[in-house]
Each structure stands twice: as C-alpha cells, then as structure tokens.
Design a protein around this motif. Structure first.
Motif, PDB file in Angstrom:
ATOM      1  N   ASN A   1      -9.235 -69.090  13.477  1.00 26.23           N
ATOM      2  CA  ASN A   1     -10.164 -68.805  14.811  1.00 26.23           C
ATOM      3  C   ASN A   1      -8.984 -68.629  15.873  1.00 26.23           C
ATOM      4  OD1 ASN A   1     -12.970 -68.741  14.571  1.00 26.23           O
ATOM      5  ND2 ASN A   1     -13.075 -70.480  13.902  1.00 26.23           N
ATOM      6  N   LYS A   2      -7.824 -69.578  15.653  1.00 20.17           N
ATOM      7  CA  LYS A   2      -6.767 -69.478  16.750  1.00 20.17           C
ATOM      8  C   LYS A   2      -6.240 -68.198  16.653  1.00 20.17           C
ATOM      9  CE  LYS A   2      -5.734 -74.437  16.577  1.00 20.17           C
ATOM     10  NZ  LYS A   2      -4.690 -75.608  16.341  1.00 20.17           N
TER      11      LYS A   2
ATOM     12  N   SER B   1      -8.327 -65.797  18.468  1.00 23.35           N
ATOM     13  CA  SER B   1      -8.092 -65.866  19.954  1.00 23.35           C
ATOM     14  C   SER B   1      -6.726 -65.343  20.426  1.00 23.35           C
ATOM     15  CB  SER B   1      -7.995 -67.387  20.026  1.00 23.35           C
ATOM     16  OG  SER B   1      -9.470 -67.976  19.752  1.00 23.35           O
TER      17      SER B   1
ATOM     18  N   LYS C   1      -7.270 -61.437  20.511  1.00 19.24           N
ATOM     19  CA  LYS C   1      -8.119 -61.193  21.636  1.00 19.24           C
ATOM     20  C   LYS C   1      -7.374 -61.240  22.700  1.00 19.24           C
ATOM     21  CE  LYS C   1     -12.644 -62.639  19.763  1.00 19.24           C
ATOM     22  NZ  LYS C   1     -13.672 -63.451  19.687  1.00 19.24           N
ATOM     23  N   SER C   2      -6.279 -62.282  23.061  1.00 20.56           N
ATOM     24  CA  SER C   2      -5.344 -62.390  24.082  1.00 20.56           C
ATOM     25  C   SER C   2      -4.486 -61.124  24.238  1.00 20.56           C
ATOM     26  CB  SER C   2      -4.462 -63.843  24.047  1.00 20.56           C
ATOM     27  OG  SER C   2      -3.670 -63.660  24.946  1.00 20.56           O
TER      28      SER C   2
ATOM     29  N   ASP D   1     -15.372 -62.694  14.015  1.00 23.49           N
ATOM     30  CA  ASP D   1     -16.207 -63.524  14.452  1.00 23.49           C
ATOM     31  C   ASP D   1     -17.398 -63.960  13.785  1.00 23.49           C
ATOM     32  OD1 ASP D   1     -14.396 -64.393  16.988  1.00 23.49           O
ATOM     33  OD2 ASP D   1     -15.382 -62.699  17.904  1.00 23.49           O
TER      34      ASP D   1
END
Length: 309
Positions: free
Chosen positions: A192-193, A196, A199-200, A230
């Motif tokens: 999940n990190k 993220s 996405k960043s 996701d």
C-alpha cells in the motif's frame, strides 16, 4: 579519484546542485544589473528551487505576490515614518490580512519579511527606490530558479512513474503467487505504501509543465493500474481475514495455474458457505492479477514463484 556522474548527482542531489547554480547566477546577474543587494535575489532563488518546474513556479509566484504586498505596504508606511515600532506592528497585520483576504496564504510570511526589511533597513535611502529594488531582486531570483530548473536536467517524473509502476506490479505478482500457491503471508501495508508512492509520482507528473499527450496516455494507464491495485488489496485483506485451510474451486485453481504455471494441491472443493465466499473474493483477486499482467508498461517476463513444491 574518479566518481561516476550519476552516483555523484545521487549523493549530492540534483536539486542541491541546481540551487547552487541558481545562487551563482543570481550574484552574477545582480552585478551585471548593478542591483544593490544580491542577497534578496539569492533568497528568492533558494525558496523557488523546488523538486519540479511547476513547484518552482508556484513557490516563485507565492514569493512574488508576497513581495508585492509587502513592498506596497512597506513603501506606504515608510513614507509616513520609517522604523516606527507602532507602524511596523500595524503594517505586518495589514500584510497578513491582505494576503489572507486575497487567498494568498502562502505569501503572507514573505510579505511580512519584505515589509519589515523596507521599514527597518532604509538607512537614509529612498523608500521608493528601496521598494522597487526589492521587487526587482525577487523577480530576478525567481526567474533564474525557474529557468535553471527547466533547462538543467529537468525532473523526469515519467521515468519515476514507470519505474515505480513496474516494480510494484512485479512485486504484487510475485507475492500473490507466494501467497496463493505457497500459502505465505503478504505484507499488504508495504504494498500500500508503494501504491501511495506511485500515486504521488503520478500527481507530480500531471501537475508539471513538461508533459505531452503520448506520455499522458502512459500515465493514464498507470493510473488505472493503481486503481486495480487498490481493488486487489481490498479483496486480499478480506481473503486474509477468513479462516485458514479454505479450498479453491476448480475454476480458480485453473486460473492460478494459467498465471503461475503451478498446480494448486489441496483437498477436493466442498461447497460450504465460507468456501463460496472465499472463492468469490479469490476470483476478483485473480481477475485483478490478470488485468495487471495484461497492462504491462514495459516488456516483462512472467515472474515465477520461488516456493518449494
């Protein structure tokens, strides 16, 4: 001692290098233009040098807006009574009020600094000339920082997006294979990190100036991959929350074999409520894995799981 160019830039940091170049150019340009105090141009360049061209532009814009408000307020109050403590306090409040009213919140602090510089550093100089020079200094520093960031090794967010995406998909395929073919646990928090982080990078890329339509199509594809990830993690978490020793049905076993080329050895499927729920979520997980494999951004060999038979 010879140091590899890429290793050197990684150790020092390209942003650090470009900040140093910007300050160097600010001093040179200030001398050529006979600017009174190069310090203000250098400060503007340091603040405006960000990790992307767009971020540099926004930081520079905020500083420029704050400088204009601070200079205008400082000039007005300096014409009345330069250095007056009461006017200094009132002026700072006015600068903050004006920037907040105009929704230039990020410009408030630099506006107060410019106002205070004009009110306390005149030393007999003309308030008009001093205020105009501060505006010119700031403009020079911002312009140099943005140009340096744009022209010298501009940030390549597309590369970061694609590398992060490929690494993430590779790891997901491998870990899911170890989970469902070898019954090993998956660290979904770690994955999940990574999502993220992806996405960043996508957000930074889409906010930058240096994009074209072909690249944007690739990034849109990566955005779809992050959405699939996701969904995948949501159903993996549900699967992990169910009891152990649940059985795959023939359809899901065949699907996993197609992906990993491994037979799933377990007992004959039993049509219990928990097994039905388990296989429903597993079917969605498998569909997500197939979707990820079908959307490869670069050519990639199918990853084989490393568990022992």
């Amino acid at each position: 001692m010879n140091i590899n160019k890429d290793r050197f830039t990684n150790l020092v940091g390209m942003r650090n290098i470009k900040t140093g170049i910007s300050v160097f150019l600010c001093v040179i340009v200030s001398r050529l233009l006979n600017l009174e105090i190069p310090f203000y141009a250098c400060i503007a360049a340091v603040i405006s040098m960000q990790s992307s061209v767009t971020s540099s532009f926004h930081a520079g814009r905020n500083r420029m807006l704050g400088t204009l408000v601070g200079a205008a307020t400082g000039l007005t109050f300096a014409l009345i009574a330069p250095g007056n403590p009461i006017l200094c306090g009132i002026g700072v409040m006015i600068v903050i009020f004006v920037t907040n009213f105009l929704k230039w919140n990020k410009s408030a602090s630099i506006g107060c600094i410019v106002f205070s510089a004009i009110m306390t550093n005149l030393n007999g100089r003309s308030p008009v000339n001093y205020s105009v020079n501060r505006i010119i200094d700031t403009f020079v520093g911002i312009g140099i920082a943005v140009l340096v960031n744009y022209l010298i090794f501009p940030p390549k967010y597309l590369d970061k997006v694609l590398v992060t995406c490929n690494s993430l998909v590779d790891e997901i395929i491998l870990l899911c294979g170890e989970r469902f073919c070898c019954n090993k646990n998956i660290d979904t928090e770690h994955l999940n990190k990574q999502v993220s982080s992806l996405k960043s990078h996508i957000k930074n890329y889409k906010s930058d100036f240096l994009i074209n339509k072909k690249e944007l199509l690739q990034v849109d594809k990566v955005t779809k991959i992050s959405t699939i990830c996701d969904k995948l993690f949501a159903h993996i978490n549900i699967v992990n929350s169910l009891e152990d020793n649940l059985l795959l049905d023939d359809k899901n076993k065949e699907s996993l074999f197609q992906i990993y080329n491994r037979d799933i050895l377990n007992e004959n499927y039993k049509n219990t409520n928990l097994n039905i729920v388990y296989n429903y979520h597993m079917s969605i997980v498998i569909d997500c894995l197939k979707a990820l494999l079908s959307m490869n951004i670069t050519k990639r060999e199918i990853i084989k799981t490393s568990c022992s038979k």
